[in-house]
Structures are given as structure tokens and as C-alpha cells.
Design an enzyme around this catalytic site. Sequence first.
Site, PDB file in Angstrom:
ATOM      1  N   ASN A  11       0.868  -1.178   0.000  1.00  0.00           N
ATOM      2  CA  ASN A  11       0.000   0.000   0.000  1.00  0.00           C
ATOM      3  C   ASN A  11       0.904   1.226   0.000  1.00  0.00           C
ATOM      4  OD1 ASN A  11      -1.801   2.054   0.487  1.00  0.00           O
ATOM      5  ND2 ASN A  11      -2.277   1.431   2.592  1.00  0.00           N
ATOM      6  N   LYS A  13       0.076   4.235  -0.302  1.00  0.00           N
ATOM      7  CA  LYS A  13      -0.597   5.419   0.275  1.00  0.00           C
ATOM      8  C   LYS A  13      -0.373   6.645  -0.628  1.00  0.00           C
ATOM      9  CE  LYS A  13       0.225   3.363   4.749  1.00  0.00           C
ATOM     10  NZ  LYS A  13       0.178   3.514   6.200  1.00  0.00           N
ATOM     11  N   HIS A  96      -9.310   0.782   4.969  1.00  0.00           N
ATOM     12  CA  HIS A  96      -8.033   1.005   5.656  1.00  0.00           C
ATOM     13  C   HIS A  96      -8.276   1.916   6.858  1.00  0.00           C
ATOM     14  CE1 HIS A  96      -3.957   2.322   6.499  1.00  0.00           C
ATOM     15  NE2 HIS A  96      -3.555   1.252   5.849  1.00  0.00           N
ATOM     16  N   GLU A  98      -6.735   4.345   7.988  1.00  0.00           N
ATOM     17  CA  GLU A  98      -6.559   5.783   7.721  1.00  0.00           C
ATOM     18  C   GLU A  98      -7.837   6.360   7.108  1.00  0.00           C
ATOM     19  OE1 GLU A  98      -2.888   5.495   5.530  1.00  0.00           O
ATOM     20  OE2 GLU A  98      -1.865   4.910   7.371  1.00  0.00           O
ATOM     21  N   GLU A 166      -5.081  -5.363  10.638  1.00  0.00           N
ATOM     22  CA  GLU A 166      -4.065  -4.323  10.787  1.00  0.00           C
ATOM     23  C   GLU A 166      -4.314  -3.543  12.078  1.00  0.00           C
ATOM     24  OE1 GLU A 166      -2.108  -3.153   6.887  1.00  0.00           O
ATOM     25  OE2 GLU A 166      -3.855  -1.881   7.115  1.00  0.00           O
ATOM     26  N   GLY A 172       2.752   1.943  10.691  1.00  0.00           N
ATOM     27  CA  GLY A 172       3.688   3.047  10.542  1.00  0.00           C
ATOM     28  C   GLY A 172       4.458   3.393  11.812  1.00  0.00           C
ATOM     29  N   SER A 211       3.776  -2.465  10.225  1.00  0.00           N
ATOM     30  CA  SER A 211       5.232  -2.470  10.427  1.00  0.00           C
ATOM     31  C   SER A 211       5.894  -3.800  10.057  1.00  0.00           C
ATOM     32  CB  SER A 211       5.575  -2.072  11.872  1.00  0.00           C
ATOM     33  OG  SER A 211       5.158  -0.746  12.111  1.00  0.00           O
TER      34      SER A 211
HETATM   35  C1  PEP Z   1      -0.573  -0.017   6.176  1.00  0.00           C
HETATM   36  O1  PEP Z   1      -0.735   1.182   6.118  1.00  0.00           O
HETATM   37  O2  PEP Z   1      -1.434  -0.777   5.709  1.00  0.00           O
HETATM   38  C2  PEP Z   1       0.630  -0.531   6.809  1.00  0.00           C
HETATM   39  C3  PEP Z   1       0.640  -1.777   7.181  1.00  0.00           C
HETATM   40  O3  PEP Z   1       1.668   0.356   6.992  1.00  0.00           O
HETATM   41  P1  PEP Z   1       3.126   0.024   7.592  1.00  0.00           P
HETATM   42  O4  PEP Z   1       3.602  -1.248   6.951  1.00  0.00           O
HETATM   43  O5  PEP Z   1       3.954   1.208   7.225  1.00  0.00           O
HETATM   44  O6  PEP Z   1       2.957  -0.144   9.058  1.00  0.00           O
END
Ligand code: PEP
Length: 251
Positions: A11, A13, A96, A98, A166, A172, A211
Site C-alpha cells: 500500500n 498510500k 483502511h 486511515e 491491521e 507506521g 510495520s
Molecule cells: C498499512 O498502512 O497498511 C501498513 C501496514 O503500513 P506500515 O507497513 O507502514 O505499518
Amino acid sequence: MAERTPVIAGNWKMNTDVESGLKLVKKIFEFSEGVSGVDKIVCPPSIAITSIAQTLAGTSIQVGAQNVSANDDGAFTGELSTSMLRGLVSHVIVGHSERRAMFGETSDQVAAKAIKAADAGISPILCIGEDLAVRKSGKAAEYVANQLEESLTGYSNWDSLIVAYEPVWAIGTGEAATSEQAQEMTVVCREVVRKLAPAAADSVRVLYGGSVNSGNVAELLAQPDIDGALVGGASLKVDEFSKLIAAAGSS
Ligand code: PEP
């Protein structure tokens, strides 16, 4: 037990522009085309989807969108419909955290998007996950089960569904869930699917996201119910993302 092909989905973003996105996928292709047994997906910003889809046509790397409208067409400024995406993407991320947190998306809206996508032949990668307060309250399993069930209201195209657990506190932050926590919660997700569609529970793919990097991916993927990863930060680094693909597949 159903065989489930692992998935590594990136992703991006709101990162990269068309030119740097194209450079990135060309490199990912170079480093990972020889790896099989894994579904490799990149989800660039919408403006780059067309050129990236054209560049990757005929390769083993699939393209996904980061969002889709639940409406067909009309006065929905800034939105993209399934008919615009069809033929360009195989997958779309819906729900997601976000989008839920910053754009107020509700689980009902997420369900409508997932249904719309699946009806158009685009596999939804449906995200759910608890925030830190819920995790600390000890009610993460209950919260995620409810959120997933609500986000699947009316959903029926089980072959096409991918679920991504998630935890918001891991996205992040550099602080991934432990493999035990991630395994426990992917089982929670699978049990929700079992309740709604018993026949689909053992074949639906449930990813972990938050992460994920080349240092923790092997342990996460070794868990019996984790079928891959949805990756943010590490998906923008050719080296890292290629290592994740290599860890999930075989060459
Ligand atoms: C995400 O935004 O779906 C995500 C998993 O981000 P990150 O890997 O940066 O934690």
C-alpha cells in the site's frame, strides 16, 4: 486444510508520483519476477494506476487501488468507480484504518464498497483492526470480530475476499504485533468468516499488516493462519519489498 496462496500487497498510500512509481515497479519486477507461489500486489496512488497497470501487464505483479466508491457514477467529486478501475486493477483496499479515522468511513460504507468491488470482479482487501486504547482494554478480539462482521454485511462473494488484520497501533510505528498476537487475531477474523460463510473459512486469505519488514516477516508468515502481509512503508523500498515477496514465495 485448504491451500492458501500467500499474498504480499504493498500500500503506497499518498507516496510517489507517476514517474517514481514507474521506476519502483520496474525495480520490483526486476527483483521479484523469478519468485513464484505468492500473489504480488502493488497499490499505487490512483493517478499512477493506468501507467503502472500498462507497464506490469503480462507480469506476475498485480495492481490494486487504495479505495473505490460504492456508487456507480454521478456527483461524487474525487471518487473513482469500479467501472473506471475494472481492467486496470485486480484488487482494491477497502476500509483502511486511515480512511476510517481521517475520512470517517463506517463499516457499513466499507461493506458497500467491498460488495461493489467484488461484483465488478475486483477482489477487496478488507482492513480491520483495533487501536491502542482497545488493545489496552483487553477487548481487541471482540472489537475486531464486530468490526469485521459489520464490514461484511451483505457480502457474499467469498472466493474474492482477502481480509487484512491491521492493528492501528502497529501501522507506521515500527512496532509490529508479535507473531502470537497476529496469529490470535487472524484466527478471530477467520472465525468471523466461518460464522458468516462456513465453507469459505478455511480458504479465505487473512493477512497481517502493521510495520512488516524483512526482519519480522518470516516469523509472521510461519503462523498457520497468517496468509501474507499488507505492507505500507516497506513497500516503497525495492530491497525490502522484494525480500518480503521472496520470504512468502519460492524461487
Ligand atoms: C498499512 O498502512 O497498511 C501498513 C501496514 O503500513 P506500515 O507497513 O507502514 O505499518
